[in-house]
Design an enzyme around this catalytic site. Structure first.
Site, short mmCIF file in Angstrom:
data_model
loop_
_atom_site.label_atom_id
_atom_site.label_comp_id
_atom_site.label_asym_id
_atom_site.label_seq_id
_atom_site.Cartn_x
_atom_site.Cartn_y
_atom_site.Cartn_z
CB SER A 121 -0.97 -0.04 1.19
OG SER A 121 -2.02 0.88 1.03
CG ASP A 175 -7.38 -3.26 -2.67
OD1 ASP A 175 -8.06 -2.60 -1.88
OD2 ASP A 175 -6.14 -3.21 -2.71
CG HIS A 207 -5.83 -2.62 0.87
ND1 HIS A 207 -5.17 -2.26 -0.28
CD2 HIS A 207 -5.27 -1.90 1.87
CE1 HIS A 207 -4.25 -1.34 0.01
NE2 HIS A 207 -4.30 -1.12 1.31
#
Length: 228
Positions: A121, A175, A207
């Site tokens: 991320s 996600d 995610h």
């Protein structure tokens, strides 16, 4: 972090030392609200004996996206849309931290061509940005998980290095935080100036990570950082 006029201080990273002769290093940055601990546990399952793994933890700062709540964060996130305002000073500050970790490895004899940088991320965002704006010797590889290229509008004009460095980008098709479409746009932009980029997707992954992705990361590291 990005609003300070002085360089921020960070806690010592979690380090998985090489169990054999140390000849390569992986530096991996966590995502928003996490610490280096979680990813160090994940990499324990795929580690190589000659590789040292470094997992720094970001300072806790107020995060605009989460109503100003403080949490470990490499830079402030104001939104998760490509058009959202971006914390340029925070991104650059975190990039300098990553480069300082790399410089330490160089001082102890590990060349940049024996170092892979990566992250999840916003940690992956820093790995990508820091690699592309560095004019130093290229890295062995870059791992970018569930992430995006920050300050994307500055590229390719801001590009200084790692145009031929192998890049493994991974993204879950389920996600809902960093949308798969954002990952695809990121991949297309990177591919326009780095032909050694590969995007892998995972049908049911959100995610987060999954065993299949970790195995892909393991194979990527094994291929680019063989024992010597």
């Amino acid at each position: 972090m990005g609003n300070s006029s002085s360089s921020p201080k960070f806690d010592d990273p979690i380090v998985l030392e090489a169990t054999g002769r140390h000849s390569a290093t992986v530096i991996f940055l966590h995502g928003l609200g996490d610490t280096g601990l979680g990813w160090s546990q994940a990499f324990t399952r795929i580690r190589q004996p000659h590789v040292k793994y470094i997992f720094p933890t970001a300072n806790s700062i107020p995060v605009t996206l989460n109503g100003g709540i403080k949490m470990p964060c490499w830079f402030d996130i104001k939104g998760l849309d490509p058009s959202s305002p971006q914390d340029e000073s925070g991104i650059k500050s975190a990039s300098q931290l990553l480069q300082s970790l790399v410089a330490h490895e160089e001082k102890i004899g590990i060349n940049r061509n024996r170092i892979i940088v990566g992250g999840f991320s916003q940690g992956g965002a820093i790995a990508l940005y820091s690699s592309f704006v560095s004019s130093s010797q290229p890295f062995a590889g870059i791992v970018a998980l569930s992430t995006w290229l920050p300050l994307h509008y500055q590229f390719p004009s801001a590009l200084k290095g790692n145009q031929q460095t192998p890049i493994l980008q991974c993204h879950g098709l389920a996600d809902v935080v960093v949308l798969p479409s954002f990952g695809v746009l990121t991949g297309q932009l990177i591919k326009s100036f780095n032909p050694c980029h590969e995007l892998k997707t995972y049908q049911e992954m959100g995610h987060s990570s999954c065993n299949e992705e970790l195995q892909d990361v393991k194979q990527f590291v094994e291929r680019l950082l063989p024992a010597i």
